[in-house]
Design a protein around this motif. Structure first.
Motif: not given
Ligand code: UDP
Ligand code: FAD
Length: 469
Positions: A240-241, A244-245, A249, A260, A263-264, A274, A371, A373, A380, A416, A451
Motif C-alpha cells: 500500500v505505502f 505509492y509514496t 513524493w 503525511t 492521513r491514511v 476514506y 489507487n 499502490t 491514482r 504539495y 498540507y
Molecule cells: N498513501 C499511500 N498509499 C495510498 C494512499 C496514501 O502510500 O494508497 C500515502 C502517500 O504518501 C500519500 C499520503 O499517504 O501522499 C496521503 O494520502 P492522501 O490520499 O491523503 O493524499 P492526497 O489526497 O492529499 O494526495
C-alpha cells in the motif's frame, strides 16, 4: 442537509476554462448553453455580480464606484484607484481568498480580489469538459470536516450531495491478475489479502494489540515487536505505502513528514470509507457554483487573469498597489517565496500532471478513486461521475495523476509543499519577511507552506477575517 440561504439569486455562470472548446458557458440552473458576445460582462440583475468571464486576449478592470451601475474598462486605459475604493486586498480566489473576502465583506469591508487564473475556486475549481462531464481540473476534491462552524458557513452557498468517499487499492495478485481491497487498509482488506480465516485471525490479533476501531499509522505498525504483526506491517508497507509514496513524493514513507502517511492509517474496522468525518459531501452544483455564490456580494470585486505580483510592491517597507500606498489588510494566498522574489531560495514542491480521458461507457471503475499502490506510473485514477453523482449515460471522464518535482517552469502549479525541517526553516525566513509589514497576512496552503485540506483553510480564513473586522 439544510437548504442554502442565498444572498442573491444570481444566474450560475461559469466558464469552461482555458482548455475547453469554444466560449460555451454553463448555466446549471437553466440547463442550457449560451454563447456570449466577446467581452460581455455577465452579472445578475438583482445584485452587482462582479465575477465575470471574458475572452483571454482582452483584460478588463471593474470600477466599483457604483454598486448598481458597474462600469467596465480595459486595463490598458487605466486601472483601479485602490485606496479610494477598497478597504482590503485579497490575492487569490481559492478557498483561503474567497472565504476571507466574503467574511470581510459581510463585516462591511469593500474587498478587491485579484486572481491570476482565468477562474475562481483555486485548486477546487470544477467545470464541464467537452463531453459535458463535470470534472475537477486540479484533481479530485472531496469535502469532509468535523468542523461544524465551517460546514454551516459553507452550507450557506451550496446544497450538499451526500457522498462518502471510498477508495480501492489495485495491485497485482501475483498470478497474472489484479486484486482490489479498501484503502485505508482495514479488516476487510486484511481478509481479502490473506483469505477469510487467516485474515480474521490476524485482525483479532491487531485488535488485541491496538484496540477495535483504532487507527494505527504504518510507521507505528512497523515498530511492532510481535513477529506476526511486524510481518503484516511489512506486507501493508510493501503493498500500500512504499511504491505509492515513492511515486507521489520521490521519497520513502520514512523520509517524508510522518503526518503525511498518517492521513491514511491502517484502520481496525469494517468502515471502508476514506474519511470518518461527521460532515462529508460534494457541493451539489459543483465547487465553482459554490465559489460564485460566495463571491457574489456587493462588497466584493474580483479581477480574474491578474497577477497581483505585477501590481503589488513590497519594496520600501510598505505595501503599494499600482504604485500607491495601501494600508488596509492585504491577504496573500499565493506562494510565500514568490512574494519575496525567492530571496532565500525556492521552497520545494511537488507538482502533478493530470491526464484526463473521456470514455464512451457508462462506468469505468465502479467507484470514485482507485489507487495503484504497487505499479503503474500514475498514483491514482478518479472517475468524476461517482463523486459528483452526475447522470450522463454512455460517457464518463477519468483522470490519472502523475506526480513529479515542481521546477517553477511556466504553467507548472505547486500542489504539495514538501514539509521537512530544512524547508520549514526556509519558510520561516519568508514568514519573518512578511511580518515586517503590519497589514500583510499569509493565508492558505501555499502562503503557509502547509498540507491543509479545504476545511482547514476555510476555518483559518474565517478566523483571520474575524480578527480583521
Ligand atoms: N498513501 C499511500 N498509499 C495510498 C494512499 C496514501 O502510500 O494508497 C500515502 C502517500 O504518501 C500519500 C499520503 O499517504 O501522499 C496521503 O494520502 P492522501 O490520499 O491523503 O493524499 P492526497 O489526497 O492529499 O494526495
Ligand atoms: P489555492 O486553491 O491554491 O488558491 C490559491 C489561489 O491564489 C490560486 O487560484 C492562485 O492562482 C492564486 N494566486 C497565487 N498567486 C497569485 C498571484 N500572484 N496573483 C493572483 N493570484 C494568485 N482538500 C480537501 O479537503 N479534500 C480533497 O479531496 C482534496 N483533494 C486535493 C487534491 C489535490 C490533487 C490537491 C492538490 C489538493 C487537494 N485538496 C483537498 C486540498 C485543497 O486543494 C486545498 O486545501 C485548497 O485548495 C487550498 O486553498 P487555497 O486558497 O489555500 O489555495
Amino acid at each position: 442537509y439544510p437548504p442554502p440561504r442565498h444572498d442573491a439569486q444570481t444566474s450560475l455562470i461559469f466558464p469552461p476554462g482555458r482548455h475547453s472548446a469554444g466560449p460555451n458557458f454553463y448555466l446549471p440552473r437553466r440547463r442550457k448553453r449560451v454563447t456570449p458576445a466577446p467581452g460581455t460582462l455577465w452579472r445578475s440583475f438583482k445584485n452587482s455580480f462582479k465575477v465575470f468571464s471574458f475572452p483571454f486576449h482582452r483584460k478588463y478592470a471593474i470600477l466599483a464606484e457604483s454598486r448598481t451601475d458597474l462600469t467596465v474598462q480595459p486595463l490598458e486605459k487605466g486601472g483601479i484607484i485602490l485606496e479610494h475604493t477598497f478597504d482590503a486586498l485579497v490575492v487569490g480566489a481559492g478557498y483561503a481568498g474567497s472565504v476571507c473576502a466574503r467574511q470581510l465583506a459581510e463585516g462591511g469591508k469593500r474587498v478587491l480580489v485579484l486572481e491570476r487564473r482565468d477562474h475562481i475556486g483555486g485548486n477546487a475549481y470544477d467545470r464541464l469538459d467537452r463531453a459535458g462531464v463535470l470534472i475537477h481540473q486540479y484533481g479530485p476534491h472531496i469535502f469532509h470536516t468535523n468542523n461544524k462552524r465551517v460546514f454551516d458557513w459553507l452550507s450557506r452557498f451550496t446544497v450538499w450531495r451526500d457522498y462518502q468517499h471510498r477508495v480501492l487499492a489495485n495491485i497485482p495478485d501475483g498470478q497474472g491478475g489484479r486484486q482490489t481491497y479498501p484503502v485505508p487498509f482495514n479488516l476487510t482488506s486484511l481478509e481479502t489479502a490473506f483469505g477469510p480465516a487467516e485474515g480474521a485471525r490476524l485482525g483479532q490479533k491487531l485488535i488485541a494489540a491496538y484496540g477495535a476501531e483504532k487507527k494505527v499509522t504504518i510507521l507505528e505498525l512497523r515498530q511492532a515487536r510481535d513477529p506476526e504483526i511486524a510481518a503484516l506491517a511489512d506486507y501493508v508497507y510493501e503493498h500500500v505505502f512504499v511504491h505509492y509514496t515513492m511515486k507521489q513524493w520521490g521519497q520513502t514513507p520514512e523520509e517524508i513528514d510522518p503526518n503525511t502517511t498518517a492521513r491514511v492509517p491502517v484502520f481496525l474496522s469494517r468502515d471502508d470509507r476514506y474519511f470518518q468525518d461527521t460532515y462529508q459531501g460534494m457541493p451539489l452544483e459543483g465547487y465553482t457554483a459554490l465559489f460564485q455564490r460566495m463571491l457574489d456580494h456587493p462588497g466584493i470585486t474580483v479581477e480574474l487573469g491578474t497577477d497581483a505580483l505585477k501590481r503589488l510592491d513590497l519594496s520600501g517597507g510598505q505595501t503599494r498597489l499600482d504604485g500607491t500606498a495601501f494600508s488596509g489588510p492585504v491577504i496573500y494566498t499565493g506562494q510565500a517565496d514568490e512574494l519575496f522574489g525567492f530571496r532565500f531560495g525556492p521552497l520545494p514542491y511537488r507538482t502533478l500532471d493530470f491526464r484526463f480521458e473521456t470514455l464512451e461507457q457508462d462506468d469505468f471503475q465502479g467507484c470514485g478513486t482507485v489507487n495503484y499502490t504497487m505499479d503503474e506510473d500514475y498514483t491514482r485514477i478518479t472517475e468524476f461521475k461517482h463523486l459528483t453523482g452526475q447522470v450522463r449515460p454512455g460517457v464518463t471522464t477519468i483522470v490519472k495523476e502523475y506526480s513529479r518535482a515542481f521546477t517553477g517552469a511556466p504553467g507548472e502549479i505547486p500542489y504539495y509543499a514538501i514539509i521537512n525541517p530544512e524547508n520549514d526553516r526556509r519558510y520561516a525566513q519568508y514568514r519573518a519577511e512578511a511580518e515586517r509589514f503590519p497589514n500583510l497576512y499569509l493565508l492558505g496552503r501555499l502562503a503557509e507552506y502547509k498540507y491543509y485540506n479545504m476545511d482547514a483553510i476555510a476555518s483559518r480564513a474565517l478566523e483571520l477575517a474575524g480578527l480583521l473586522t
